[in-house]
Design an enzyme around this catalytic site. Structure first.
Site, short mmCIF file in Angstrom:
data_model
loop_
_atom_site.label_atom_id
_atom_site.label_comp_id
_atom_site.label_asym_id
_atom_site.label_seq_id
_atom_site.Cartn_x
_atom_site.Cartn_y
_atom_site.Cartn_z
N ASN A 82 60.09 -104.27 -33.67
CA ASN A 82 59.31 -103.24 -34.36
C ASN A 82 58.28 -102.68 -33.38
O ASN A 82 57.29 -103.34 -33.08
CB ASN A 82 58.59 -103.88 -35.57
CG ASN A 82 57.63 -102.92 -36.24
OD1 ASN A 82 57.68 -101.70 -36.02
ND2 ASN A 82 56.74 -103.46 -37.07
N TRP A 83 58.56 -101.47 -32.91
CA TRP A 83 57.68 -100.89 -31.88
C TRP A 83 56.42 -100.27 -32.46
O TRP A 83 55.57 -99.80 -31.71
CB TRP A 83 58.46 -99.85 -31.07
CG TRP A 83 59.57 -100.45 -30.27
CD1 TRP A 83 59.81 -101.77 -30.06
CD2 TRP A 83 60.60 -99.74 -29.57
NE1 TRP A 83 60.92 -101.94 -29.26
CE2 TRP A 83 61.43 -100.72 -28.95
CE3 TRP A 83 60.92 -98.39 -29.39
CZ2 TRP A 83 62.54 -100.38 -28.17
CZ3 TRP A 83 62.01 -98.05 -28.64
CH2 TRP A 83 62.81 -99.02 -28.03
N LYS A 84 56.33 -100.18 -33.76
CA LYS A 84 55.16 -99.57 -34.41
C LYS A 84 54.89 -98.19 -33.80
O LYS A 84 55.83 -97.51 -33.40
CB LYS A 84 53.95 -100.50 -34.30
CG LYS A 84 54.28 -101.93 -34.70
CD LYS A 84 53.07 -102.77 -34.88
CE LYS A 84 53.48 -104.20 -35.14
NZ LYS A 84 52.41 -105.05 -35.58
N HIS A 88 56.15 -103.28 -44.64
CA HIS A 88 55.39 -103.95 -43.58
C HIS A 88 53.92 -104.03 -44.00
O HIS A 88 53.41 -103.11 -44.65
CB HIS A 88 55.53 -103.17 -42.26
CG HIS A 88 55.02 -103.94 -41.09
ND1 HIS A 88 53.68 -104.00 -40.80
CD2 HIS A 88 55.65 -104.68 -40.16
CE1 HIS A 88 53.51 -104.76 -39.72
NE2 HIS A 88 54.69 -105.19 -39.32
N GLU A 127 51.32 -103.49 -42.51
CA GLU A 127 50.48 -102.36 -42.07
C GLU A 127 50.66 -101.16 -43.01
O GLU A 127 49.73 -100.39 -43.21
CB GLU A 127 50.79 -102.01 -40.61
CG GLU A 127 50.25 -103.08 -39.67
CD GLU A 127 51.02 -103.28 -38.39
OE1 GLU A 127 51.83 -102.41 -38.02
OE2 GLU A 127 50.81 -104.33 -37.74
N GLU A 138 56.54 -112.44 -42.96
CA GLU A 138 55.53 -112.17 -41.96
C GLU A 138 54.14 -112.49 -42.52
O GLU A 138 53.54 -111.63 -43.20
CB GLU A 138 55.57 -110.70 -41.55
CG GLU A 138 56.88 -110.26 -40.93
CD GLU A 138 56.65 -109.11 -39.97
OE1 GLU A 138 56.98 -109.27 -38.79
OE2 GLU A 138 56.11 -108.07 -40.38
N GLY A 154 50.21 -109.99 -34.79
CA GLY A 154 49.38 -109.48 -33.71
C GLY A 154 48.19 -110.35 -33.38
O GLY A 154 47.31 -109.93 -32.61
N SER A 189 53.57 -112.93 -34.19
CA SER A 189 53.26 -113.52 -32.88
C SER A 189 54.43 -114.33 -32.30
O SER A 189 54.23 -115.38 -31.70
CB SER A 189 51.99 -114.37 -32.96
OG SER A 189 50.87 -113.55 -33.29
N GLY A 225 56.89 -107.75 -32.95
CA GLY A 225 56.08 -106.56 -32.68
C GLY A 225 55.76 -106.47 -31.20
O GLY A 225 56.56 -106.02 -30.39
N GLY A 226 54.57 -106.96 -30.84
CA GLY A 226 54.10 -106.87 -29.44
C GLY A 226 55.11 -107.35 -28.41
O GLY A 226 55.28 -106.72 -27.36
C1 PEP Z 1 55.07 -107.15 -36.77
O1 PEP Z 1 54.21 -106.29 -36.81
O2 PEP Z 1 56.08 -107.04 -37.48
C2 PEP Z 1 54.87 -108.29 -35.90
C3 PEP Z 1 55.52 -109.38 -36.16
O3 PEP Z 1 53.98 -108.15 -34.87
P1 PEP Z 1 53.65 -109.23 -33.71
O4 PEP Z 1 54.97 -109.75 -33.20
O5 PEP Z 1 52.94 -108.42 -32.66
O6 PEP Z 1 52.82 -110.28 -34.30
#
Ligand code: PEP
Length: 262
Positions: free
Chosen positions: A12-14, A104, A106, A174, A180, A220, A241-242
């Site tokens: 997920n590149w957001k 999600h 966010e 999640e 994050g 994470s 994500g990251g």
């Molecule tokens: C996400 O936003 O779906 C996510 C899991 O982010 P991260 O891996 O950066 O915690």
């Protein structure tokens, strides 16, 4: 014997990477996996770029026969019409998107998406033959008040209202506090909730759906912890994500089967 679920690693590149950067990342990731002699069949990989990148990434995947799935990060609850700024499931399906992230944290937090909106979006995704990647998870306050599983279980029950026994869905657990933050859940904590989410799928959609549906962990995830999550029986992959924004790191996450001790 139960169904074997192909692991899914989803990036997920957001709101990161413009279309040129997205194309460069996909190309480099593909080369990295090829150089490492990664077997594409062993793990499904799907990338979820911003809307403005989708066409460019789709063209590259098709032209170079890169075996990654393409997904969007959101969709409208409507098919078309006077909804400025919205993107419909129909448009996404035309771009060969196979899936779409829904609910999600966010979106829930910054766009006030409640369970009813999430359920409506799941219905739209299914209507347009997109696999909804349904995100559920508790905040740290929820965790303190209700424990880890109550909120994600309730969120999933509502999200599945329009799904049927034959619907193809993906569920992503999640915990909001892990997204994050660098502080992932432990594999045991994640397994416990993922197992309960699979029970919800079983109750709502039946045994077959519970056996074949992939339940992911997200929050994470890194190359250093992915293998431990993947050892858990009810964790079938990760929403990253990251860690999906850097070629070497995402490539190492995808190749978790080669990590020592797996
Ligand atoms: C996400 O936003 O779906 C996510 C899991 O982010 P991260 O891996 O950066 O915690």
């Amino acid at each position: 014997m139960g169904v074997t679920r192909t692991p899914l690693i989803a990036g997920n590149w957001k709101m990161n990477l413009d279309h040129l950067q997205a194309v460069a990342l996909v190309q480099k990731l593909h080369w990295s996996l090829k150089d490492a002699a990664h077997e594409a069949d062993s793990v499904d990989v799907t990338v979820f770029p911003p809307f403005t990148d989708l066409r460019s990434v789709q063209t590259l995947l098709d032209a170079d026969k890169i075996p990654f799935g393409l997904g969007a990060q959101d969709l409208s609850t409507h098919d078309s019409g006077a909804y400025t700024g919205e993107i419909s499931g129909e448009f996404l399906a035309k771009l060969n998107c196979g899936s779409v992230i829904i609910g999600h944290s966010e979106r829930r937090e910054y766009h006030a998406e409640d369970d009813a909106v999430v359920a409506a979006k799941v219905a739209q995704a299914l209507k347009h033959a997109l696999v909804p990647v349904i995100c559920v998870g508790e905040t740290s306050e929820d965790l303190e008040k209700f424990g880890a599983s109550a909120v994600p279980v309730a969120q999933l029950e509502k999200a599945l209202e329009s799904a049927s026994a034959t619907s193809e869905i993906v569920v992503a657990y999640e915990p909001v506090w892990a997204i994050g933050s660098g502080q992932a859940a432990t594999p045991e904590q994640a397994q416990e909730v993922c197992q309960k989410l699979r029970d919800v799928i079983r109750e709502k959609l039946g045994e077959d759906a519970a056996e074949r549906t992939r339940v992911l962990y997200g929050g994470s995830v890194k190359s250093g912890n992915i293998a431990a999550f993947m050892r858990e029986p009810d964790i079938d992959g990760a929403l990253v994500g990251g860690g999906s924004l850097k070629v070497d790191e995402f490539s190492a996450i995808i190749r978790y089967q080669k990590h020592v001790g797996v």
